[in-house]
Every structure is written in structure tokens, then in C-alpha cells.
Scaffold this active site. Structure first.
Site, PDB file in Angstrom:
ATOM      1  N   TYR A  13       9.238  53.359  23.587  1.00  0.00           N
ATOM      2  CA  TYR A  13       8.467  52.579  24.496  1.00  0.00           C
ATOM      3  C   TYR A  13       9.492  51.885  25.358  1.00  0.00           C
ATOM      4  CZ  TYR A  13       4.375  52.993  21.345  1.00  0.00           C
ATOM      5  OH  TYR A  13       3.292  53.421  20.619  1.00  0.00           O
ATOM      6  N   ILE A  14      10.506  51.580  25.009  1.00  0.00           N
ATOM      7  CA  ILE A  14      11.524  50.758  25.875  1.00  0.00           C
ATOM      8  C   ILE A  14      12.464  51.917  26.804  1.00  0.00           C
ATOM      9  CG2 ILE A  14      13.538  49.463  26.063  1.00  0.00           C
ATOM     10  CD1 ILE A  14      10.581  47.942  25.673  1.00  0.00           C
ATOM     11  N   THR A  85      14.715  48.081  16.032  1.00  0.00           N
ATOM     12  CA  THR A  85      15.447  46.822  14.898  1.00  0.00           C
ATOM     13  C   THR A  85      14.170  46.410  13.998  1.00  0.00           C
ATOM     14  OG1 THR A  85      15.122  45.622  16.890  1.00  0.00           O
ATOM     15  CG2 THR A  85      17.165  46.396  16.424  1.00  0.00           C
ATOM     16  N   THR A 130      16.190  44.274  20.345  1.00  0.00           N
ATOM     17  CA  THR A 130      16.031  43.098  19.917  1.00  0.00           C
ATOM     18  C   THR A 130      16.699  42.593  18.494  1.00  0.00           C
ATOM     19  OG1 THR A 130      13.699  42.885  20.874  1.00  0.00           O
ATOM     20  CG2 THR A 130      14.248  41.155  19.469  1.00  0.00           C
ATOM     21  N   VAL A 164       8.831  43.357  28.178  1.00  0.00           N
ATOM     22  CA  VAL A 164       7.781  44.040  28.619  1.00  0.00           C
ATOM     23  C   VAL A 164       6.572  43.875  28.000  1.00  0.00           C
ATOM     24  CG1 VAL A 164       8.891  45.660  30.352  1.00  0.00           C
ATOM     25  CG2 VAL A 164       8.438  46.292  27.780  1.00  0.00           C
ATOM     26  N   LYS A 215      15.593  35.739  23.770  1.00  0.00           N
ATOM     27  CA  LYS A 215      14.741  36.654  23.344  1.00  0.00           C
ATOM     28  C   LYS A 215      13.903  36.350  22.257  1.00  0.00           C
ATOM     29  CE  LYS A 215      12.102  40.607  22.835  1.00  0.00           C
ATOM     30  NZ  LYS A 215      11.184  40.881  23.545  1.00  0.00           N
ATOM     31  N   ARG A 222       5.856  32.007  20.679  1.00  0.00           N
ATOM     32  CA  ARG A 222       4.490  32.655  20.409  1.00  0.00           C
ATOM     33  C   ARG A 222       3.914  32.730  19.043  1.00  0.00           C
ATOM     34  NH1 ARG A 222       2.015  34.374  24.599  1.00  0.00           N
ATOM     35  NH2 ARG A 222       0.656  36.083  23.763  1.00  0.00           N
ATOM     36  N   ARG A 255      -2.347  19.520  29.384  1.00  0.00           N
ATOM     37  CA  ARG A 255      -1.128  19.788  28.856  1.00  0.00           C
ATOM     38  C   ARG A 255      -1.324  20.534  27.519  1.00  0.00           C
ATOM     39  NH1 ARG A 255      -0.655  15.677  31.708  1.00  0.00           N
ATOM     40  NH2 ARG A 255      -1.493  14.350  30.095  1.00  0.00           N
ATOM     41  N   GLY A 266       0.765  41.109  14.744  1.00  0.00           N
ATOM     42  CA  GLY A 266       1.639  42.401  14.680  1.00  0.00           C
ATOM     43  C   GLY A 266       2.365  42.848  15.784  1.00  0.00           C
ATOM     44  N   CYS A 269       7.349  43.076  18.049  1.00  0.00           N
ATOM     45  CA  CYS A 269       8.167  42.099  18.223  1.00  0.00           C
ATOM     46  C   CYS A 269       8.004  41.007  17.773  1.00  0.00           C
ATOM     47  CB  CYS A 269       7.964  41.971  19.825  1.00  0.00           C
ATOM     48  SG  CYS A 269       8.547  43.476  20.576  1.00  0.00           S
TER      49      CYS A 269
HETATM   50  N1  NAD Z   1       7.962  48.210  22.415  1.00  0.00           N
HETATM   51  C1  NAD Z   1       8.092  46.971  23.063  1.00  0.00           C
HETATM   52  O1  NAD Z   1       7.127  46.709  23.766  1.00  0.00           O
HETATM   53  C2  NAD Z   1       9.564  46.334  23.016  1.00  0.00           C
HETATM   54  C3  NAD Z   1       9.429  44.862  23.833  1.00  0.00           C
HETATM   55  C4  NAD Z   1      10.693  44.320  23.831  1.00  0.00           C
HETATM   56  C5  NAD Z   1      11.699  44.830  23.004  1.00  0.00           C
HETATM   57  N2  NAD Z   1      11.535  45.845  22.279  1.00  0.00           N
HETATM   58  C6  NAD Z   1      12.525  46.226  21.349  1.00  0.00           C
HETATM   59  O2  NAD Z   1      13.216  47.278  22.086  1.00  0.00           O
HETATM   60  C7  NAD Z   1      13.851  48.203  20.887  1.00  0.00           C
HETATM   61  C8  NAD Z   1      13.333  49.568  20.949  1.00  0.00           C
HETATM   62  O3  NAD Z   1      11.900  49.597  20.510  1.00  0.00           O
HETATM   63  P1  NAD Z   1      10.848  50.747  20.960  1.00  0.00           P
HETATM   64  O4  NAD Z   1       9.487  50.067  20.982  1.00  0.00           O
HETATM   65  O5  NAD Z   1      11.282  51.341  22.367  1.00  0.00           O
HETATM   66  O6  NAD Z   1      11.223  51.613  19.659  1.00  0.00           O
HETATM   67  P2  NAD Z   1      10.502  53.018  19.418  1.00  0.00           P
HETATM   68  O7  NAD Z   1      10.428  53.386  18.265  1.00  0.00           O
HETATM   69  O8  NAD Z   1       9.518  53.306  20.517  1.00  0.00           O
HETATM   70  O9  NAD Z   1      11.649  54.052  20.019  1.00  0.00           O
HETATM   71  C9  NAD Z   1      12.935  53.927  19.446  1.00  0.00           C
HETATM   72  C10 NAD Z   1      13.600  55.460  19.563  1.00  0.00           C
HETATM   73  O10 NAD Z   1      14.980  55.420  19.382  1.00  0.00           O
HETATM   74  C11 NAD Z   1      15.192  56.627  18.561  1.00  0.00           C
HETATM   75  N3  NAD Z   1      16.632  56.419  17.866  1.00  0.00           N
HETATM   76  C12 NAD Z   1      16.541  55.756  16.842  1.00  0.00           C
HETATM   77  N4  NAD Z   1      17.933  55.659  16.253  1.00  0.00           N
HETATM   78  C13 NAD Z   1      18.596  56.532  17.160  1.00  0.00           C
HETATM   79  C14 NAD Z   1      19.892  56.853  17.410  1.00  0.00           C
HETATM   80  N5  NAD Z   1      20.830  56.404  16.401  1.00  0.00           N
HETATM   81  N6  NAD Z   1      20.094  57.663  18.810  1.00  0.00           N
HETATM   82  C15 NAD Z   1      19.248  57.702  19.416  1.00  0.00           C
HETATM   83  N7  NAD Z   1      17.815  57.762  19.239  1.00  0.00           N
HETATM   84  C16 NAD Z   1      17.611  57.006  18.133  1.00  0.00           C
HETATM   85  C17 NAD Z   1      13.981  56.876  17.741  1.00  0.00           C
HETATM   86  O11 NAD Z   1      14.039  58.095  17.468  1.00  0.00           O
HETATM   87  C18 NAD Z   1      12.854  56.454  18.982  1.00  0.00           C
HETATM   88  O12 NAD Z   1      12.306  57.471  19.562  1.00  0.00           O
HETATM   89  C19 NAD Z   1      13.474  47.298  19.687  1.00  0.00           C
HETATM   90  O13 NAD Z   1      14.657  46.600  19.313  1.00  0.00           O
HETATM   91  C20 NAD Z   1      12.371  46.562  20.121  1.00  0.00           C
HETATM   92  O14 NAD Z   1      12.165  45.388  19.120  1.00  0.00           O
HETATM   93  C21 NAD Z   1      10.506  46.629  22.233  1.00  0.00           C
END
Ligand code: NAD
Length: 435
Positions: A13-14, A85, A130, A164, A215, A222, A255, A266, A269
């Protein structure tokens, strides 16, 4: 510092929107994911994530020739780590009789290790995942320094959290203010130069541990506020009050801004990140830990609400669980309280048919996932609205009368207008309404 090539590790997603956005802003990007299916789906023109606008963005990035995809990193000017994470499924901590979850940092460790063979003097490494406070300096830094290069003098190292909102990721990626915490000032400045390629929002520089804590504080703030809303919803039932009306009135105070109660908290995050603070200092986080337990207990509150309506014995009762995602209009089921409710109902003996319009084949042990609303409600005794997806909120009670024999409905998200449902002949019970 000039960046021409960036390697982004983790295409979820990120990572995927970030990689594509850098590519459409002219940088050469290598998108890396260990999941071979992710890489082959993307190479074949598909996208494994449902996020508005993402398919087009990825397409544009690939067609520009600036985005390539691979299973392993390669040499680049900058590396960004965006891997999951989650919390550990096997282990938990305990302090003063209260349990708490532990961060599973294996993906961050593995991703950092995969950079080591490619790390060169002058590079920048940014952790976006995170993470618990001090991860950048205590976990990532020593792994990178096993290359023989020194953070600060040979390469730059920074932490930059992503903030995001799923559903609006592409817009927020560029427009949100971004925090960049360096292990030293030069690392923070290098980070700013990298993200300036596409970030239009303010870029705030600080140190790495402050950025990590910022973060976690945002999401914990929240979580604690939702916990109080959930606790208020329980009190409202006890005192014969409609919590939705009470919150509306309380929020007229200039306020006060009470958030909405619901079936729980859920997502990847808000329900996870507060534990990272508890893990680091269980002796100092009584409120944060309690708030987590309140929110994790809310699906049980929904179960009791349903039992109050249909009786204690749920065995054989046919219940349509409408929505499974952790929030409206996304396909993300991670840590979803709606799933917890569906599971609890099934464990209590109910026959649960779940309809999640954004993920038709969701697998939940003991729960039947169905592909259409009609299949979920066709022979239901009770309808339970668990997620405020637009499609579900807009259901017309008059039409529903013809589709289901159920005349009882429980709304855990205040998604259905009470009067039209009652007028149509349903008994509608809302979470947090004791009147
Ligand atoms: N999804 C959100 O809205 C959001 C928002 C803010 C922060 N975050 C943080 O961003 C981070 C990533 O979240 P996400 O939602 O993108 O996760 P996700 O599960 O959607 O994607 C993570 C990707 O990383 C890959 N991966 C795992 N280990 C790997 C490695 N060693 N080498 C290469 N690729 C690897 C997985 O196969 C997966 O496709 C997390 O720490 C999350 O807490 C997410």
C-alpha cells in the site's frame, strides 16, 4: 545531493504508490518485493492492491520506462524501506498483569540486510515502515554498518513515516506534510532533497527517533480517543442514552471533538502502532495499553449487543455480516474488528454469512464468505452492519424487505437511517443506543 536512481523495498500500500510517484516525477526507480506473485502481477499490467487511481499511476510509471520491478535490490542513490511491521502472532509481553503485543521486525531486518551488498558511499537509506522508537538507530543502523560503511560519515540514514489514508493514498502522498528524521542533520537534509521530487506539502526536519515517535503518537492519540468513544457507547446503553445524539451535542462545545464509536479499531496502523510504545516502555504506558484493551474488547461488546437482541443462544441462528474491512470503502481486512465480530458470532454457534463487497473471497475460519448481498441475506434471521461501506449504507430498506426474511437489524456504525428502516418494518438496533 543529486538523486537519479532510487530503490524501493516492499511494494504494498505504501511502497507501490511511492515507487510509481517517484517514477512519474522522473527518477529511475527499482521497485523490489520478495513476493514473486506481486512482481509478476505488476509486470503483467495488474495491480494487487485496491486503491483509487493506483492502477493508472502504476501503468503510467511503467510506460514511462522509469519504473522497473525486481525481487532483489540493486545499486542506487537512495533506498527506501516500506515493508510490513505487524505485531507478532506468537509472542506477547506482560506488565503488571496486563498483556501487550510485540512488534515483528523481521521484514525490516530482512529488507535492511538485502540493501547491505548494494550500499555505497554517498547513499541515502530511509526507513518508512512504522517502527518502535529507536529502530533506525538501534536496528537498521548496525545492520547497514555491517557493510563496513559508517552512517553519518559514509552514508545518510533517515526515518520518514508515511501518514496517508487508504482510499486517498495517491493524493495524500504528495499533499500531506512529511516528517523526515535524520540520524544527523545532513541525513535529514538529504531526505528532504529526495522527497522534494514529489512532495508538495511541508517537509519538517527532525531527528530519527523523534520522527518515529511522532508517527506512533499520531496513531496512539486516535486510538485513545476512539477508546473513550467506545467506552461512552457502553455507558450510553447503561444509562439509556443515544450515544450518537450525545456525541453530536457534546461536539457543539468549541473545544470538544469526540470520535465515533464502532465495532472496534482495526487496520494495520491504529490498532498496531500504540503497542510499539507500550513495548518500549510498559511501565509508562498504562493509558495507552488500557485504550488498546478497550478497543480490542469492543467486538465482544457487539456480541453481547446481538445476544441482547436475539437471545443468549445463537446456535443455528442465521446472521448476515455485512462488511468485513477495517473501515469503509477499502479492501483492507487487516486486524479488522468486523472479522472479530463475525468470528465471535460463529464461535457462539451462529451460521454466519459474510458479504464484503471489496473482497469477495475473504477466508475467515467458521464463516461463509459469499459473493453477493442476496446470498448473505437470502435466508438470514438477522442483519448486522459492520462496516459503513457506501454500498451498504445506501441499501434501501423497502427493497431489502423483498430480499431477506430477516426483520431484525443491528447497526454497529450508525450507517442506516433509523426511521426509514423502522417504517419499512425492521426492528433496527444501533450500537450505543440505550433508549
Ligand atoms: N497501509 C497504510 O495505509 C500505511 C500507512 C502508514 C504507514 N504504513 C506502514 O508502512 C509499512 C508498509 O505497510 P504496507 O501497508 O505498505 O504493507 P503491505 O503489506 O501492503 O506491503 C508490504 C510489501 O512488502 C513486501 N516485503 C516484505 N518483506 C520484504 C522484504 N524483506 N523485501 C522486499 N519486500 C518485502 C511484502 O511482500 C509486501 O508486498 C508498515 O510499516 C505500515 O505500518 C502503512
Amino acid at each position: 545531493m543529486k538523486f537519479t536512481k532510487v530503490c524501493i523495498i516492499g511494494l504494498g500500500y505504501i511502497g507501490l504508490p511511492t515507487a510509481s510517484t517517484f517514477a512519474t516525477h522522473g527518477l529511475q526507480v527499482v521497485g523490489v518485493d520478495i513476493n514473486t506473485e506481486v512482481i509478476s502481477t505488476l509486470r503483467n499490467g495488474g495491480v494487487h492492491i485496491s486503491e483509487p487511481g493506483l492502477r493508472l499511476l502504476v501503468q503510467e510509471a511503467l510506460e514511462s520506462g522509469h519504473l522497473t520491478l525486481n525481487n532483489t535490490p540493486e545499486n542506487a542513490d537512495a533506498f527506501i524501506i516500506a515493508v510490513p511491521t505487524p505485531f507478532s502472532e506468537d509472542e506477547e509481553g506482560c506488565y503488571d498483569g496486563q498483556s501487550y503485543r510485540l512488534a515483528d521486525m523481521r521484514a525490516v531486518t530482512a529488507a535492511t540486510e538485502s540493501i547491505v551488498p548494494h550500499l555505497r558511499s554517498g547513499n541515502l537509506v530511509v526507513l518508512e515502515s512504522t517502527s518502535p522508537p529507536r529502530t533506525t538507530i538501534d536496528l537498521v543502523r548496525p545492520i547497514l554498518e555491517s557493510s563496513g560503511l559508517k552512517a553519518g560519515s559514509d552514508f545518510h540514514l533517515a526515518y520518514s513515516p508515511e501518514r496517508v489514508l487508504p482510499g486517498k493514498i495517491i493524493q495524500e502522498l504528495t499533499e500531506n506534510a512529511r516528517v523526515i528524521g535524520g540520524i544527523d542533520e545532513a541525513s535529514a537534509i538529504a531526505g528532504r532533497e529526495l522527497y522534494t521530487h514529489f512532495v508538495k506539502g511541508e517537509i519538517v526536519l527532525t531527528d530519527a527517533t523523534t520522527a518515529e515517535m511522532v508517527k506512533l503518537m499520531e496513531n496512539t492519540y486516535r486510538d485513545v480517543n476512539i477508546a473513550i468513544a467506545n467506552e461512552f457507547s457502553r455507558l450510553a446503553v447503561r444509562f439509556g442514552v443515544d450515544i450518537w445524539e450525545a456525541i453530536r451535542i457534546a461536539n457543539r462545545h468549541p473545544r470538544v471533538k469526540i470520535l465515533n464509536p464502532g465495532p472496534g479499531v482495526g487496520g494495520h496502523c491504529i490498532s498496531v502502532d500504540p503497542w510499539f510504545l507500550v513495548e518500549g516502555a510498559p511501565d509508562l504506558t498504562e493509558l495507552i495499553s488500557t485504550a488498546r484493551h478497550v478497543n480490542d474488547g469492543q467486538p465482544h461488546f457487539v456480541l453481547h449487543l446481538i445476544k441482547d437482541v436475539v437471545g443468549d443462544d445463537l446456535s443455528g441462528k442465521r446472521i448476515a455480516a455485512l462488511g468485513l474491512a477495517f473501515k469503509p470503502d477499502v479492501d483492507d481486512l487487516r486486524e479488522s474488528p468486523a472479522i472479530q465480530v463475525a468470528k465471535l458470532l460463529a464461535e457462539a454457534g451462529a451460521i454466519v454469512c459474510a458479504y464484503e463487497p471489496y473482497k469477495l473471497d475473504a477466508y475467515i475460519p467458521g464463516v461463509h464468505s459469499v459473493h453477493t448481498l442476496e446470498d448473505a441475506i437470502g435466508d438470514a434471521d438477522l442483519l448486522v452492519l459492520l462496516v459503513g461501506h457506501r454500498e451498504l449504507k445506501e441499501l434501501d430498506p423497502q427493497k431489502m424487505l423483498k430480499l431477506t426474511p430477516a426483520r431484525l437489524a443491528v447497526d454497529t456504525v450508525a450507517g442506516w437511517e433509523v426511521q426509514p428502516w423502522i417504517k419499512a418494518g425492521f426492528k433496527l438496533i444501533r450500537l450505543g443506543v440505550g433508549k
